[in-house]
Design an enzyme around this catalytic site. Sequence first.
Site, short mmCIF file in Angstrom:
data_model
loop_
_atom_site.label_atom_id
_atom_site.label_comp_id
_atom_site.label_asym_id
_atom_site.label_seq_id
_atom_site.Cartn_x
_atom_site.Cartn_y
_atom_site.Cartn_z
N TYR A 264 0.83 -1.21 0.00
CA TYR A 264 0.00 0.00 0.00
C TYR A 264 0.86 1.26 0.00
O TYR A 264 1.86 1.33 0.71
CB TYR A 264 -0.92 0.04 1.24
CG TYR A 264 -1.82 1.26 1.18
CD1 TYR A 264 -2.99 1.21 0.45
CD2 TYR A 264 -1.46 2.46 1.78
CE1 TYR A 264 -3.80 2.34 0.33
CE2 TYR A 264 -2.26 3.59 1.66
CZ TYR A 264 -3.42 3.52 0.94
OH TYR A 264 -4.20 4.64 0.81
N TRP B 147 1.21 5.58 -1.95
CA TRP B 147 0.89 6.51 -3.03
C TRP B 147 1.90 6.50 -4.16
O TRP B 147 1.64 7.05 -5.22
CB TRP B 147 0.76 7.92 -2.47
CG TRP B 147 -0.62 8.27 -2.09
CD1 TRP B 147 -1.47 7.54 -1.31
CD2 TRP B 147 -1.35 9.44 -2.51
NE1 TRP B 147 -2.68 8.20 -1.21
CE2 TRP B 147 -2.63 9.37 -1.92
CE3 TRP B 147 -1.03 10.54 -3.30
CZ2 TRP B 147 -3.60 10.36 -2.11
CZ3 TRP B 147 -1.99 11.52 -3.48
CH2 TRP B 147 -3.26 11.42 -2.90
N1 MGD Z 1 -2.31 8.80 11.98
C1 MGD Z 1 -2.68 8.83 10.70
N2 MGD Z 1 -2.08 8.03 9.83
C2 MGD Z 1 -2.42 8.06 8.53
C3 MGD Z 1 -3.43 8.92 8.08
C4 MGD Z 1 -4.07 9.76 9.04
O1 MGD Z 1 -4.99 10.54 8.71
N3 MGD Z 1 -3.65 9.71 10.34
N4 MGD Z 1 -3.77 8.94 6.76
C5 MGD Z 1 -3.53 7.73 5.99
C6 MGD Z 1 -3.71 7.92 4.56
S1 MGD Z 1 -5.22 8.58 4.08
C7 MGD Z 1 -2.80 7.53 3.64
S2 MGD Z 1 -3.21 7.61 1.97
C8 MGD Z 1 -1.50 6.97 4.03
C9 MGD Z 1 -0.36 7.38 3.10
O2 MGD Z 1 0.72 6.54 3.27
P1 MGD Z 1 1.80 6.27 2.12
O3 MGD Z 1 1.17 6.36 0.78
O4 MGD Z 1 2.50 5.01 2.45
O5 MGD Z 1 2.76 7.51 2.34
P2 MGD Z 1 3.85 8.15 1.38
O6 MGD Z 1 4.78 8.93 2.26
O7 MGD Z 1 3.20 8.89 0.27
O8 MGD Z 1 4.61 6.88 0.84
C10 MGD Z 1 4.95 6.68 -0.47
C11 MGD Z 1 6.41 6.21 -0.51
O9 MGD Z 1 6.72 5.84 -1.85
C12 MGD Z 1 8.01 6.32 -2.19
N5 MGD Z 1 8.05 6.46 -3.65
C13 MGD Z 1 7.63 7.51 -4.38
N6 MGD Z 1 7.84 7.29 -5.68
C14 MGD Z 1 8.40 6.08 -5.78
C15 MGD Z 1 8.84 5.30 -6.88
O10 MGD Z 1 8.74 5.68 -8.04
N7 MGD Z 1 9.37 4.07 -6.59
C16 MGD Z 1 9.48 3.60 -5.32
N8 MGD Z 1 9.98 2.38 -5.15
N9 MGD Z 1 9.08 4.34 -4.26
C17 MGD Z 1 8.55 5.54 -4.49
C18 MGD Z 1 8.14 7.62 -1.45
O11 MGD Z 1 9.51 7.96 -1.27
C19 MGD Z 1 7.39 7.31 -0.15
O12 MGD Z 1 8.25 6.87 0.85
O13 MGD Z 1 -1.19 7.36 5.37
C20 MGD Z 1 -2.23 7.01 6.29
N10 MGD Z 1 -1.79 7.23 7.66
N1 MGD Z 2 -1.11 18.89 1.95
C1 MGD Z 2 -1.55 17.63 1.92
N2 MGD Z 2 -2.77 17.36 1.41
C2 MGD Z 2 -3.23 16.08 1.39
C3 MGD Z 2 -2.45 15.00 1.86
C4 MGD Z 2 -1.16 15.31 2.40
O1 MGD Z 2 -0.42 14.42 2.86
N3 MGD Z 2 -0.76 16.62 2.42
N4 MGD Z 2 -2.93 13.72 1.81
C5 MGD Z 2 -4.05 13.42 0.90
C6 MGD Z 2 -4.72 12.17 1.27
S1 MGD Z 2 -3.91 10.70 0.97
C7 MGD Z 2 -5.96 12.11 1.78
S2 MGD Z 2 -6.70 10.61 2.10
C8 MGD Z 2 -6.71 13.33 2.07
C9 MGD Z 2 -7.38 13.23 3.45
O2 MGD Z 2 -8.36 14.19 3.55
P1 MGD Z 2 -9.12 14.34 4.95
O3 MGD Z 2 -9.34 13.03 5.55
O4 MGD Z 2 -10.32 15.18 4.69
O5 MGD Z 2 -8.03 15.21 5.74
P2 MGD Z 2 -7.48 15.30 7.24
O6 MGD Z 2 -6.38 16.31 7.13
O7 MGD Z 2 -7.22 13.98 7.81
O8 MGD Z 2 -8.69 15.91 8.07
C10 MGD Z 2 -9.21 17.20 7.82
C11 MGD Z 2 -9.77 17.77 9.09
O9 MGD Z 2 -10.82 16.96 9.60
C12 MGD Z 2 -10.99 17.31 10.96
N5 MGD Z 2 -11.49 16.16 11.70
C13 MGD Z 2 -10.80 15.07 12.09
N6 MGD Z 2 -11.60 14.23 12.79
C14 MGD Z 2 -12.82 14.81 12.85
C15 MGD Z 2 -14.07 14.45 13.43
O10 MGD Z 2 -14.24 13.41 14.05
N7 MGD Z 2 -15.12 15.31 13.25
C16 MGD Z 2 -15.00 16.46 12.55
N8 MGD Z 2 -16.08 17.20 12.39
N9 MGD Z 2 -13.82 16.84 12.01
C17 MGD Z 2 -12.76 16.03 12.15
C18 MGD Z 2 -9.62 17.73 11.48
O11 MGD Z 2 -9.74 18.96 12.17
C19 MGD Z 2 -8.78 17.83 10.23
O12 MGD Z 2 -8.04 19.03 10.17
O13 MGD Z 2 -5.86 14.46 2.06
C20 MGD Z 2 -5.07 14.54 0.87
N10 MGD Z 2 -4.46 15.84 0.87
MO MO Z 3 -5.14 8.94 1.79
#
Ligand code: MGD
Ligand code: MGD
Ligand code: MO
Length: 759
Positions: free
Chosen positions: A109, A111
């Site tokens: 898993y 991005w």
């Molecule tokens: N506590 C908490 N944890 C969360 C979340 C949260 O809201 N709270 N959000 C979650 C969500 S929504 C997501 S999507 C995940 C994201 O989690 P990940 O998608 O695992 O996070 P990234 O840091 O984008 O990891 C991508 C990795 O791929 C590597 N990479 C990029 N390009 C390439 C390539 O071409 N080849 C190879 N081999 N590697 C490459 C990058 O260097 C990077 O280390 O995190 C989750 N974790």
């Molecule tokens: N700059 C930047 N943008 C991103 C990403 C990133 O790594 N960096 N990651 C991308 C990815 S993979 C994803 S999945 C999306 C995630 O998109 P979201 O899941 O929408 O984003 P979050 O930043 O986790 O949460 C947004 C806000 O939700 C509020 N929140 C959290 N829990 C609760 C709750 O229980 N109730 C209410 N009412 N509010 C709550 C918090 O205040 C938080 O600031 O963002 C994407 N956009």
């Molecule tokens: Mo995500």
Amino acid sequence: MPQNLPLCASHWGAFRAEVEGGKITRVYPFEHDPRPSRMNEAWPEMLDSPLRIARPAVRRGWLAGDNGAARGEDTYIEVDWDVALDRVAGEIARVRDTFGNGALFAGSYGWSSAGRLHHARSLVRRFFGALGGYVDQETNYSYGAAMAFLPRVLGVPDAIGSSVTGIATIAEHCDIFLAFGGIPLKNWDIQSGGVGEHRFDTFMRGITQRVRTINISPWRKDIEDDYGVEWMPVRPTTDTALMLALTQAVVAAGKADIGFLQRYTHGAERWLDYLMGRTDGVAKTPEWAATITGIPAAHIRALAESLPGKRVMVSLNWSLQRARHGEQPYWAAIGLAAALGQIGLPGGGFAFGYGSSNAMGNPNYRTPLYGIPAIKNATGLSIPCARVTDMLLQPGQTYRFNGETRTYPDVKLVYWAGGNPFHHHQDLNRLREGFRQPQTIIVNESYWTATARHADIVLPATVTLERNDIGGASRDRFLLAMHKLVEPYAEARDDYAIFAALAQRLGAYDTFTEGKTEADWLEKAWEVIAGRLQSRGITPPRFQDFWDTGYFKMPEPEGDYTMFASWRADPDGRPLGTPSGKIELFSDAIAAEAGQLGHPAWLDPEEWLGAPAAQTHPLHLLSPQPARKLHGQMDFSSYSRAGKRHDREILVMHPDDAAQRGLSDGDAVRIFNDRGACLAVLGVDPAVMQGVVLLPTGATYDPDGTLDRNSNPNVLTRDIGTSDLGQGSSAQSCLVQVERLNGPLPPLRVMHAPLHAAP
Ligand SMILES: Nc1nc2c(c(=O)[nH]1)N[C@H]1C(S)=C(S)[C@@H](COP(=O)(O)OP(=O)(O)OC[C@H]3O[C@@H](n4cnc5c(=O)[nH]c(N)nc54)[C@H](O)[C@@H]3O)O[C@H]1N2
Ligand SMILES: Nc1nc2c(c(=O)[nH]1)N[C@H]1C(S)=C(S)[C@@H](COP(=O)(O)OP(=O)(O)OC[C@H]3O[C@@H](n4cnc5c(=O)[nH]c(N)nc54)[C@H](O)[C@@H]3O)O[C@H]1N2
Ligand SMILES: [Mo]
């Protein structure tokens, strides 16, 4: 900007770059992007960062046969590519021949990068597909609970992706916009696959100038102050109670749209019985919800009274469902919108994901994309992605997921490419224990991430700027020609080349490559994309013209899209794919699952401010997405570091909570619970409600026992599925305590490559 600079793109935006002497000297935002992300500024520095992986490397303890004991603590020895590839191929063959393909985990898993041909996660799964199968991961961390559960109640496969109502309809038709979790500007920087246009400001000005907008969130800045919207602070993970009470009050006042409920929904009576207290003796009134949500009953009642007769959009971001029982707020929102009778009307009903990433709510351009095709996973084995530690620690154990009973496979080899579980997974100390179990762990990475540091063999991968590709997203207007700008760093290779070389050693070269080079795949991709455009009456440019211009701009689709509009017009002729053909406000299948009531309900999220556990750990920790990077990517760029203090992330806390603990802005703090601890610098801010603290994700995990010397909130978060239905990540259900750090902040080890000094 000088003329004719080549275009390239990342998940945070397209850009053009000046290249001199094989180095990028300057990055310019894409000329058609109205609000470009600044994250691309980090590229020149990230290309030759001291944390780039230069050569294949093997963990010292692995060479000595330590059975994984030192993973995460060890140093590495660099080896030649042939040595590394032979070793990796040898391990895969050994595990496959001894234990079968079900012992090979390649869900991987993550991005990866923008660009659909060199998408690392797709390539690693294709490679293992070509070898006869593997253990995969399904759903996602972003909205895993919703993915599994929404189709059951809405009967459409994609209620959270491309079929979301266009956000522009809100500015035009909506009266009251309930933005649960806000519409944070920072999240619009990002779209998986690449961004041509950032249109946040256009949409937000349009909406907030005309529509009564309420940011319902613990954090006022989930909608920027300059949009001047109302703020209704709510305790995290209690939105369900608020929505139930709003519905109850509307129904009790005789203002619900009973005609809509009867014609378009199934099981409403049973749900209304619950709301009115006829099943459990507790009416879900505003007074009931006040004790749960922390919102005064009078405010809830006033809001409920304002809704009937108005066009109301109930909007929830993805974060709300990334919590224990995260299915329920989504279901309760559908229920509230149904009671108001506006599902399928422009600017009304419900929507999931506005403000969660850039293209959500954009017009649906249906921009055609093409990635190297998947090869079917012959084992059929797969886990919900967020159950990865459970799988590693509990092979053979059964669990429920989306109406099925499944068994965790016994994994012996883990291969990760394009993801960072030591960024993304919850309860990292538990994940670490899981990562000690497999016999072999292999990681392709560009940087020494925490996950690379837990691998036995690390293979250096190129980054997007070092290869040619095509990027874009289906709801973004621009198809992007991504040019190779510089030669690969040191000995880094494309993942495609790495897997082709391994496939050769394992007799699967032709299946994996189909005999194609990068240039062949580019040509194939354009052929498919051009064909799709043509079939829609859009004339595609010649490939060379597309490549030279750097982009293709899709025509504006006709009219704004409203989800469920055509179904509303003809519910009998176009029944939904649910058992009843209607929106299910009661589901027999869901009622049959342990812990569920069969209708939207307030189910105790266990770790929240009303829980007994709040007596010892009285602060609710939210871990939102970081503003200055994507997840863990580019954590050590200057741009990301400029948002930190002393190289730690800022923990945001309300002034009263800080005062109670004798803490001041700028103090180094230790955040802890029974699962672990991490460090941060305090940022005191009245924009967060009392009792809630915010620490963004993305800091590189730097373990010292159960302490993370850095600021990764995932040492604190709980590793439990949202429920047996969705099994999504419950990252937002997390209680902690905070205290001043005793002594100075320790130095970070993860700033340096973990290489063994040459003897
Ligand atoms: N506590 C908490 N944890 C969360 C979340 C949260 O809201 N709270 N959000 C979650 C969500 S929504 C997501 S999507 C995940 C994201 O989690 P990940 O998608 O695992 O996070 P990234 O840091 O984008 O990891 C991508 C990795 O791929 C590597 N990479 C990029 N390009 C390439 C390539 O071409 N080849 C190879 N081999 N590697 C490459 C990058 O260097 C990077 O280390 O995190 C989750 N974790
Ligand atoms: N700059 C930047 N943008 C991103 C990403 C990133 O790594 N960096 N990651 C991308 C990815 S993979 C994803 S999945 C999306 C995630 O998109 P979201 O899941 O929408 O984003 P979050 O930043 O986790 O949460 C947004 C806000 O939700 C509020 N929140 C959290 N829990 C609760 C709750 O229980 N109730 C209410 N009412 N509010 C709550 C918090 O205040 C938080 O600031 O963002 C994407 N956009
Ligand atoms: Mo995500």
